[in-house]
Enzyme design. Sequence first.
Site, PDB file in Angstrom:
ATOM      1  N   CYS A  93       0.942  -1.144   0.039  1.00  0.00           N
ATOM      2  CA  CYS A  93      -0.038   0.068  -0.123  1.00  0.00           C
ATOM      3  C   CYS A  93       0.841   1.213   0.014  1.00  0.00           C
ATOM      4  CB  CYS A  93      -0.945  -0.007   1.097  1.00  0.00           C
ATOM      5  SG  CYS A  93      -2.360   1.018   0.887  1.00  0.00           S
ATOM      6  N   ARG A 127     -12.064   7.198  -0.934  1.00  0.00           N
ATOM      7  CA  ARG A 127     -11.351   5.940  -0.578  1.00  0.00           C
ATOM      8  C   ARG A 127     -11.804   4.628  -1.141  1.00  0.00           C
ATOM      9  NH1 ARG A 127      -7.440   7.429   2.495  1.00  0.00           N
ATOM     10  NH2 ARG A 127      -6.750   5.413   2.758  1.00  0.00           N
ATOM     11  N   HIS A 194      -3.741  -5.570   2.064  1.00  0.00           N
ATOM     12  CA  HIS A 194      -3.355  -5.501   3.595  1.00  0.00           C
ATOM     13  C   HIS A 194      -4.141  -6.811   4.161  1.00  0.00           C
ATOM     14  CE1 HIS A 194      -2.172  -1.441   4.307  1.00  0.00           C
ATOM     15  NE2 HIS A 194      -2.926  -1.069   3.556  1.00  0.00           N
TER      16      HIS A 194
HETATM   17  N1  GLN Z   1      -2.095   6.921   2.192  1.00  0.00           N
HETATM   18  C1  GLN Z   1      -2.205   6.107   1.118  1.00  0.00           C
HETATM   19  C2  GLN Z   1      -3.639   6.076   0.537  1.00  0.00           C
HETATM   20  O1  GLN Z   1      -4.607   6.760   1.305  1.00  0.00           O
HETATM   21  C3  GLN Z   1      -1.723   4.607   1.616  1.00  0.00           C
HETATM   22  C4  GLN Z   1      -3.045   4.001   2.598  1.00  0.00           C
HETATM   23  C5  GLN Z   1      -2.225   2.566   3.288  1.00  0.00           C
HETATM   24  O2  GLN Z   1      -1.277   2.407   3.323  1.00  0.00           O
HETATM   25  N2  GLN Z   1      -3.418   1.903   3.596  1.00  0.00           N
HETATM   26  O3  GLN Z   1      -3.635   5.865  -0.675  1.00  0.00           O
END
Ligand code: GLN
Length: 251
Positions: A93, A127, A194
């Site tokens: 990520c 998101r 994840h």
């Molecule tokens: N901050 C990055 C995003 O929002 C990665 C997020 C994460 O590592 N879960 O895309």
Amino acid sequence: MKISVGHLYPEYLNIYADRGNIAVLFRRAAWRGHDLQVEAVGMGEAVEPGAHDLLYIGGGQDREQALVAHDIGLKGEALREAVAGGAACLAVCGGYQLLGGFYRDRLGVELPGAGVLPLHTVAGERRMIGDVLLECELEPGVRRTLAGFENHAGRTVLEPSAEPLGRVVAGFGNDGSSGFEGCRSGRVIGTYLHGPLLPRNPWLADWLLAQAISHRTGEEPAFQALEDALEGEAHSVSAGRARSRGGRASR
Ligand code: GLN
């Protein structure tokens, strides 16, 4: 055999228990009689090309990414040399995003990346969150699935010549529209998954360990199979949740 792992920014990039990936690599190496030695590589600490058989970098919020971005940019040349020399790498990520050319965060700030993977990322409004199922083919003709969880604002765009990690069976993936997720470049794997990723995808843990040993000895070991019933059950549960989302997650 000793297997050397360089864990980048463990105190900054460790969201959603991504550190569990290290625990899985350690145990699956030990169950085969190998000794995984993990060294933290933090801010201002040099990456020594060739010193590590495997590099690992976890995920993080934009805030943590902004704190390490300048430093990882400075490490870029050494990281590129390390993987060119055959070191394996797993980036998850936020760490995946920072292995690319740049990450433009939600505030529009462009964070430098390490330039290891042929891609860049731009944060979007919405998101991308939920369970993900991928179909991968790391070796020609050998198709396997990866199941995990994604939570990112970043939309990752691969360069035309770049190889994705897998095809999205369910979930958003790199950008919610390409139909692909992650990036694979030789022994380097970048992914949004994840979970942590490796406990529920033991085949990928073994693939990474085999690449790391190949970096050290020059040949991939033939691992004996482990008793992975629990891991298989975790994979099935995660894959089932992703499938229940239907095809590529709707916008
Ligand atoms: N901050 C990055 C995003 O929002 C990665 C997020 C994460 O590592 N879960 O895309």
